[in-house]
Design an enzyme around this catalytic site. Structure first.
Site: not given
Ligand code: NAP
Length: 470
Positions: A245, A279
């Site tokens: 997602e 998102c």
């Molecule tokens: P993010 O930086 O991609 O992080 C999401 C999660 O992934 C966090 O728990 C992060 O841990 C973890 N993570 C990061 N790098 C990783 C890796 N290499 N391996 C495994 N896990 C890893 O996203 P965010 O800034 O928290 O959230 C914003 C993003 O989420 C936006 O792009 C938004 O559009 C998207 N989103 C999508 C939806 C949907 O349903 N489509 C809903 C909400 C948000 P850390 O926190 O420790 O870095």
């Protein structure tokens, strides 16, 4: 707070501080997990597999319902947790808590609807003496990785259906907002969830992500987050099921026959909900040229009424961005766009982690504000000749999660429904409308698969065929 492995709450010497993004005040610590903690959590989840598989569905249902009751009884505490560790205003957080309760209740309801079918084996000559059916069985261990922007409900969207489907979970919440997820874990344990079914490892994705996603005992990764992390995970995951997602840069189309006041009100809300860190938040608005000026004037005036302040004050409309670094990033993106010709109609200033709600016009095509996901309180207004141009420009990006269209013409609505490349289209409302039982997910870089409990359950269970040779 502590992390949860095999039913035990575990602390560590190495800790991560959780701070309020408004004033950087200290809230709590969580353990800084490492690869050994991940391995221990996976081991516990493996041992929990048979336990939840064999738990009668009515028990899974009552645990999920009881956890929903606990969250509801402590709704204000959950809301305050979301609003202190994250960006949301207290009014926004209360809505998230109410939705998380629904997500858990729907998970309980859907548990009883995980059904199979009989198979007409005698449709094949030579198989006349065979009877059988398929049923859906749990996939096994699910790694659930969640983002910061809905720190409770997006966790419930993974944990609820995973438990309903008889699976076990290793949850890794976002490092900046782990407390809401841990509190949901406590509610589930207090509701009677057996040890090992839910395990929570806190820690930096960059440090423990690889150990988690590449673990061969994990059968599915259910990830919500950005494209960059999503792509890294897909590359590391190997042979396992993947739910993604991801983000978007959502378009909304405003036709000249719409109810203009409604379009303005709902688009302003859709653009600045959760400080634009949403998102399906409105990022690009295409307005038919006959009404462009009126829309722009009303939209800017309404945006200027939004009150910036601390998340817990009842009348705050816009809180801080999740970190000062994120506020600086959007400041750079806006400066880049204005250097290339974009015009700021209101906002555009940063103070620490606060970025003003910002409306832009003349944003040149190809700059980041136009093409990438902003995930910030900025919105671009574009005049368009007609609906054809609006749809073409709405589709001219690498994302496709949701779209909105305001029109009173049913023909225009159906044209948009047919032609806009997205996972959901909302007519006469902002793109950010969602309820928790609908299928949710995107096309292109916005993701793979669908959430929304019933749909997540399809991903989180597999059909097993049973055939009797009589
Ligand atoms: P993010 O930086 O991609 O992080 C999401 C999660 O992934 C966090 O728990 C992060 O841990 C973890 N993570 C990061 N790098 C990783 C890796 N290499 N391996 C495994 N896990 C890893 O996203 P965010 O800034 O928290 O959230 C914003 C993003 O989420 C936006 O792009 C938004 O559009 C998207 N989103 C999508 C939806 C949907 O349903 N489509 C809903 C909400 C948000 P850390 O926190 O420790 O870095």
């Amino acid at each position: 707070m502590e992390m949860l492995i095999a039913g035990k709450w575990i602390d560590k010497e190495e800790k991560i501080e959780v701070r309020n993004p408004y004033d950087n005040s200290f809230i709590d610590t969580v353990p800084s997990g490492n690869a050994e903690d991940v391995a221990a959590a996976v081991k516990a989840a493996a041992e929990g597999c048979a336990v939840n598989r064999d738990l009668p569905v009515h028990r899974r249902m009552s645990i999920l319902r009881k956890a929903a009751d606990i969250v509801e009884e402590n709704a204000e505490d959950f809301a305050r947790t979301i609003s202190t560790e994250g960006s949301k205003t207290i009014r926004e957080s209360r809505k998230e808590v109410a939705r998380a309760v629904q997500t858990m209740l729907i998970s309980a309801e859907e548990a009883r609807r995980i059904v199979g079918e009989t198979i007409p084996f005698d449709s094949m000559p030579g198989s006349e003496n065979r009877v059988g059916y398929y049923f859906r069985f749990p996939i096994g261990i699910i790694a659930a990785i969640t983002p910061f922007n809905d720190p409770l409900n997006l966790v419930a969207h993974k944990v609820g259906p995973a438990i309903a489907g008889g699976n076990t979970v290793v949850l890794k919440p976002a490092t900046v907002t782990p407390l809401s997820a841990i509190k949901l874990g406590k509610a589930l344990m207090d509701a009677g969830l057996p040890d090992g079914v839910l395990n929570i490892v806190t820690g930096y994705g960059a440090k423990i992500g690889d150990a988690l996603v590449s673990n061969k005992r994990i059968r599915m990764i259910s990830f919500t987050g950005g494209v960059e992390a999503g792509e890294k995970i897909v590359k590391r995951a190997g042979l396992k099921k993947i739910g993604m997602e991801l983000g978007s840069n959502t378009p909304v189309i405003v036709c000249d026959d719409c109810d203009l006041d409604k379009a303005v009100e709902l688009s302003v809300s859709g653009a600045f909900w959760a400080v634009g860190q949403n998102c399906i938040g409105v990022q690009r608005i295409y307005i038919e040229k006959e009404i462009y000026k009126r829309f722009e004037t009303l939209f800017v005036a309404r945006t200027r009424q939004m009150k910036i302040g601390p998340q817990l004050e009842e009348d705050t409309d816009i809180g801080p961005m999740i970190t000062e670094g994120e506020a600086k990033r959007i400041e750079r993106w806006v400066n880049d766009a204005t250097k290339k010709g974009a015009k700021i109609l209101t906002g555009g200033k940063r103070r620490g982690s606060i970025y003003e709600p910002t409306v832009l016009a003349d944003v040149p095509s190809g700059c980041k504000l136009d093409k990438e996901e902003v995930f910030a309180p900025t919105v671009n207004l574009y005049p368009v000749k007609d609906l054809d141009e609006a749809i073409k420009r709405a589709n001219d990006v690498d994302y496709g999660l949701h779209a909105g269209i305001f029109t009173s013409d049913i023909g225009k609505a159906f044209k948009a429904i047919r032609e806009i490349e997205v996972g959901g289209i909302i007519i006469n409302d902002s793109s950010d409308y969602r309820i928790d039982m609908m299928p949710f997910g995107g096309v292109k870089n916005s993701g793979l698969g669908r959430e929304g409990i019933k749909f997540a359950l399809q991903e989180m269970t597999e059909p097993r065929v049973v055939c009797f040779n009589l």
